[in-house]
Design a protein around this motif. Structure first.
Motif, PDB file in Angstrom:
ATOM      1  N   PHE A 361      -5.922 -25.882  52.520  1.00  0.00           N
ATOM      2  CA  PHE A 361      -6.548 -27.034  53.169  1.00  0.00           C
ATOM      3  C   PHE A 361      -7.468 -27.771  52.199  1.00  0.00           C
ATOM      4  CE2 PHE A 361      -4.670 -25.836  57.011  1.00  0.00           C
ATOM      5  CZ  PHE A 361      -5.037 -26.695  58.035  1.00  0.00           C
ATOM      6  N   VAL A 362      -8.197 -27.027  51.370  1.00  0.00           N
ATOM      7  CA  VAL A 362      -9.049 -27.651  50.359  1.00  0.00           C
ATOM      8  C   VAL A 362      -8.203 -28.530  49.430  1.00  0.00           C
ATOM      9  CG1 VAL A 362     -10.545 -27.234  48.363  1.00  0.00           C
ATOM     10  CG2 VAL A 362     -10.794 -25.845  50.430  1.00  0.00           C
ATOM     11  N   LEU A 363      -7.073 -28.006  48.991  1.00  0.00           N
ATOM     12  CA  LEU A 363      -6.184 -28.770  48.115  1.00  0.00           C
ATOM     13  C   LEU A 363      -5.675 -30.032  48.810  1.00  0.00           C
ATOM     14  CD1 LEU A 363      -4.052 -25.894  46.518  1.00  0.00           C
ATOM     15  CD2 LEU A 363      -5.858 -27.250  45.420  1.00  0.00           C
ATOM     16  N   GLY A 364      -5.341 -29.913  50.101  1.00  0.00           N
ATOM     17  CA  GLY A 364      -4.880 -31.078  50.841  1.00  0.00           C
ATOM     18  C   GLY A 364      -5.908 -32.192  50.843  1.00  0.00           C
ATOM     19  N   LEU A 365      -7.173 -31.843  51.061  1.00  0.00           N
ATOM     20  CA  LEU A 365      -8.246 -32.843  51.071  1.00  0.00           C
ATOM     21  C   LEU A 365      -8.467 -33.454  49.690  1.00  0.00           C
ATOM     22  CD1 LEU A 365     -10.778 -30.965  53.374  1.00  0.00           C
ATOM     23  CD2 LEU A 365      -9.622 -33.118  53.906  1.00  0.00           C
ATOM     24  N   VAL A 366      -8.359 -32.647  48.641  1.00  0.00           N
ATOM     25  CA  VAL A 366      -8.540 -33.157  47.277  1.00  0.00           C
ATOM     26  C   VAL A 366      -7.492 -34.212  46.955  1.00  0.00           C
ATOM     27  CG1 VAL A 366      -8.359 -32.549  44.828  1.00  0.00           C
ATOM     28  CG2 VAL A 366      -9.717 -31.112  46.384  1.00  0.00           C
ATOM     29  N   THR A 467     -14.154 -37.904  51.588  1.00  0.00           N
ATOM     30  CA  THR A 467     -13.066 -36.921  51.711  1.00  0.00           C
ATOM     31  C   THR A 467     -13.231 -35.821  50.666  1.00  0.00           C
ATOM     32  OG1 THR A 467     -11.593 -38.673  52.495  1.00  0.00           O
ATOM     33  CG2 THR A 467     -10.563 -36.624  51.780  1.00  0.00           C
ATOM     34  N   GLY A 468     -13.588 -36.217  49.448  1.00  0.00           N
ATOM     35  CA  GLY A 468     -13.854 -35.230  48.401  1.00  0.00           C
ATOM     36  C   GLY A 468     -15.034 -34.342  48.746  1.00  0.00           C
ATOM     37  N   ALA A 469     -16.060 -34.921  49.369  1.00  0.00           N
ATOM     38  CA  ALA A 469     -17.227 -34.130  49.769  1.00  0.00           C
ATOM     39  C   ALA A 469     -16.846 -33.102  50.838  1.00  0.00           C
ATOM     40  CB  ALA A 469     -18.322 -35.058  50.296  1.00  0.00           C
ATOM     41  N   THR A 470     -15.966 -33.488  51.757  1.00  0.00           N
ATOM     42  CA  THR A 470     -15.494 -32.550  52.780  1.00  0.00           C
ATOM     43  C   THR A 470     -14.754 -31.383  52.147  1.00  0.00           C
ATOM     44  OG1 THR A 470     -15.264 -34.383  54.358  1.00  0.00           O
ATOM     45  CG2 THR A 470     -14.114 -32.332  54.888  1.00  0.00           C
ATOM     46  N   ALA A 471     -13.968 -31.659  51.100  1.00  0.00           N
ATOM     47  CA  ALA A 471     -13.242 -30.601  50.396  1.00  0.00           C
ATOM     48  C   ALA A 471     -14.213 -29.598  49.782  1.00  0.00           C
ATOM     49  CB  ALA A 471     -12.346 -31.203  49.325  1.00  0.00           C
ATOM     50  N   LEU A 472     -15.307 -30.095  49.211  1.00  0.00           N
ATOM     51  CA  LEU A 472     -16.294 -29.207  48.598  1.00  0.00           C
ATOM     52  C   LEU A 472     -16.981 -28.327  49.644  1.00  0.00           C
ATOM     53  CD1 LEU A 472     -17.947 -31.610  45.980  1.00  0.00           C
ATOM     54  CD2 LEU A 472     -16.382 -29.694  45.529  1.00  0.00           C
ATOM     55  N   VAL A 473     -17.306 -28.903  50.806  1.00  0.00           N
ATOM     56  CA  VAL A 473     -17.937 -28.127  51.884  1.00  0.00           C
ATOM     57  C   VAL A 473     -16.992 -27.020  52.350  1.00  0.00           C
ATOM     58  CG1 VAL A 473     -18.757 -28.210  54.268  1.00  0.00           C
ATOM     59  CG2 VAL A 473     -19.442 -29.995  52.642  1.00  0.00           C
ATOM     60  N   LEU A 474     -15.723 -27.367  52.545  1.00  0.00           N
ATOM     61  CA  LEU A 474     -14.755 -26.373  52.999  1.00  0.00           C
ATOM     62  C   LEU A 474     -14.572 -25.270  51.959  1.00  0.00           C
ATOM     63  CD1 LEU A 474     -12.768 -25.479  55.163  1.00  0.00           C
ATOM     64  CD2 LEU A 474     -11.014 -26.911  54.074  1.00  0.00           C
TER      65      LEU A 474
END
Length: 489
Positions: A361-366, A467-474
């Motif tokens: 999921f992190v990769l998907g957001l990135v 969106t990138g910030a959400t990836a970092l939080v996850l």
């Protein structure tokens, strides 16, 4: 195979009409459109696409407790086909009536066809993710063909010329595209009925007994209440704060379920974490039919080499000087069909060594963030004139990689994390993430402008940033989410 082709034709009908829906709404009355402004068109689009997925919750519950998944898929397909044929009738009233029917039908079909796929595998079968990836290819085969067929009928100058030459109004070509979507769903229903014996062991209606009518009423009331909140936030600017309430509710639910000791409650918290991440992903991805569709229509060079004239085996052909903007909607699906086999093979090959579902999921957001970051220079270049179509192709490539990391994996996860007997409802919650994401996409797309390249570039950059910030939080939450999942990979 039966489910593959059922979903293929259902997605053909959905993506066929979606490929030109916003352009149809913003086109002038003289062009056969509805003459909506961009904000109105994208709000209608976002609300419609949200409702398509929002109705998956009562649709999943109805299948789990009353109809069974097999019957729900059949009834949903019938209503969807009817909706598209109503859209083929040219009037504003039939436009909204047709959208409502497609929403109702998809709510019944969408979660339950995925539940049937999940029923074909035991919970710990390592082939499960690969099976959903193959199923996902069926979705994208339909989505690949749909814009080419429906978009050609709705927008292409060659078909408009054919209509004029045969006594039809070429400005009503949009409605031929809507009708083609209905034909696609009808074909899907036909093969579903013919292949029903292959599915006799899954998706049965529940055995007789007391039906949860009260719970069903509460689910329907909750769904209706959410739709009312969404519509109030759209029509009354003073109530726009409501959006923060229904977007903040999942975060509060994650904290509440995650703090409980019950194993099923913790799994629900994990489901909601994936829900929140998917919402952000779809808010970017689902602007394909709005922001990116308008970018393709107004700011992209769609001319063909040689004016669309070519010679083959001594015969001269003309395919028009340019191609419709709706054709771009096939690019994502083309990449899926190319890359999905590789992803399916990779997950099977890696087996227990593959990345965790959370990291996927992190990769998907990135990759979603990178896709909009790519559009920043494209937006600036539009100030000089029409830009190359390769910018949009690049965007779809990055989004496709992100989608393959997130979407089929998410479908598989819901069937593994769902409490016993509630797979349809869990998948309905998963599709609620698509509902929220689609609504956000419609709101964000209202900022599209073809006349201010700086403002457009800033919009792309800001969305890539959060969106990138959400990836970092996850990424920071990966260990905690793994504990919530209780051993489910």
């Amino acid at each position: 195979m039966t489910l593959y082709f059922t979903e293929m034709w259902e997605r053909f009908s959905y993506y066929g009409m979606r490929s030109f829906l916003v352009v149809f709404m913003v086109s002038t009355v003289a062009q056969g459109g509805l003459a909506f402004d961009v904000k109105t068109a994208t709000i209608v689009y976002g609300t419609y696409t949200m409702a398509v997925y929002l109705l998956s919750i009562p649709g999943g519950f109805l299948a789990d407790n009353f109809l069974g998944a097999r019957r729900s898929v059949l009834l949903g397909g019938i209503v969807i086909a009817l909706g598209h044929f109503v859209l083929a009738v040219p009037s504003e009233q039939t436009f909204f009536m047709g959208l409502a029917l497609v929403v109702l039908g998809t709510g019944l079909l969408k979660p339950n066809v995925s539940a049937l796929v999940g029923g074909l595998y035991v919970p710990n079968d390592e082939r499960r993710d690969a099976g959903f990836s193959i199923f996902y290819m069926g979705i994208n085969l339909g989505a690949l063909l749909a814009p080419l067929v429906c978009g050609f009928l709705a927008q292409h100058e060659v078909f408009k010329a054919w209509l004029a030459g045969h006594g039809f109004d070429p400005n009503q070509s949009w409605h031929w595209g809507f009708a083609a979507a209905g034909v696609g769903m009808t074909l899907g229903l036909t093969q579903y009925v013919l292949g029903r014996r292959r599915l006799a062991h899954v998706g049965n209606a529940p055995a007789g007994g007391v039906r949860p009518w009260l719970t069903m009423s509460l689910v329907l009331a909750g769904t209706l209440a959410l739709m009312v909140l969404v519509l109030l936030a759209d029509v009354a600017p003073s109530l726009a704060w409501i959006r923060y309430v229904y977007l903040g509710a999942p975060i509060a639910a994650i904290v509440w379920f995650g703090s409980r000791k019950d194993v099923n409650a913790k799994k629900i918290a994990a489901v909601l974490v994936f829900f929140a991440a998917a919402t952000v992903f779809w808010a970017i991805f689902e602007q394909a039919g709005s922001t990116i569709s308008l970018f393709a229509e107004t700011l992209t060079d769609r001319s063909l080499p040689g004016g669309g004239n070519f010679t083959f085996l001594g015969h001269h052909f003309s395919v028009g000087a340019s191609f419709p903007s709706s054709f771009f909607q096939s690019v994502n699906s083309a990449f899926i069909l190319i890359l999905a086999p590789a992803f399916g093979w990779m997950w099977v090959r890696l087996g227990s060594r593959q990345p965790s579902s959370v990291f996927k999921f992190v990769l998907g957001l990135v990759f979603a963030a990178l896709s909009f970051l790519l559009m920043v220079p494209a937006a600036y270049l539009s100030a000089r004139g029409l830009v190359s179509p390769w910018w949009i192709v690049g965007l779809f490539f990055l989004q496709t990689v992100g989608e393959l990391c997130l979407s089929p994996v998410g479908l598989s996860l819901m069937t593994k994390l769902a409490p016993g007997g509630s797979v349809g409802l869990a998948l309905g919650i998963w599709f609620l993430a698509s509902a929220y994401g689609n609504k956000l996409a419609g709101i964000l797309a209202g900022n599209f402008t073809a006349t201010d390249s700086g403002a457009l570039a800033h919009s792309f950059l800001a969305q890539a940033g959060w969106t990138g910030a959400t990836a970092l939080v996850l990424l920071a939450l990966v260990p905690w989410v793994k504990r919530l999942m209780g051993g489910v990979r």
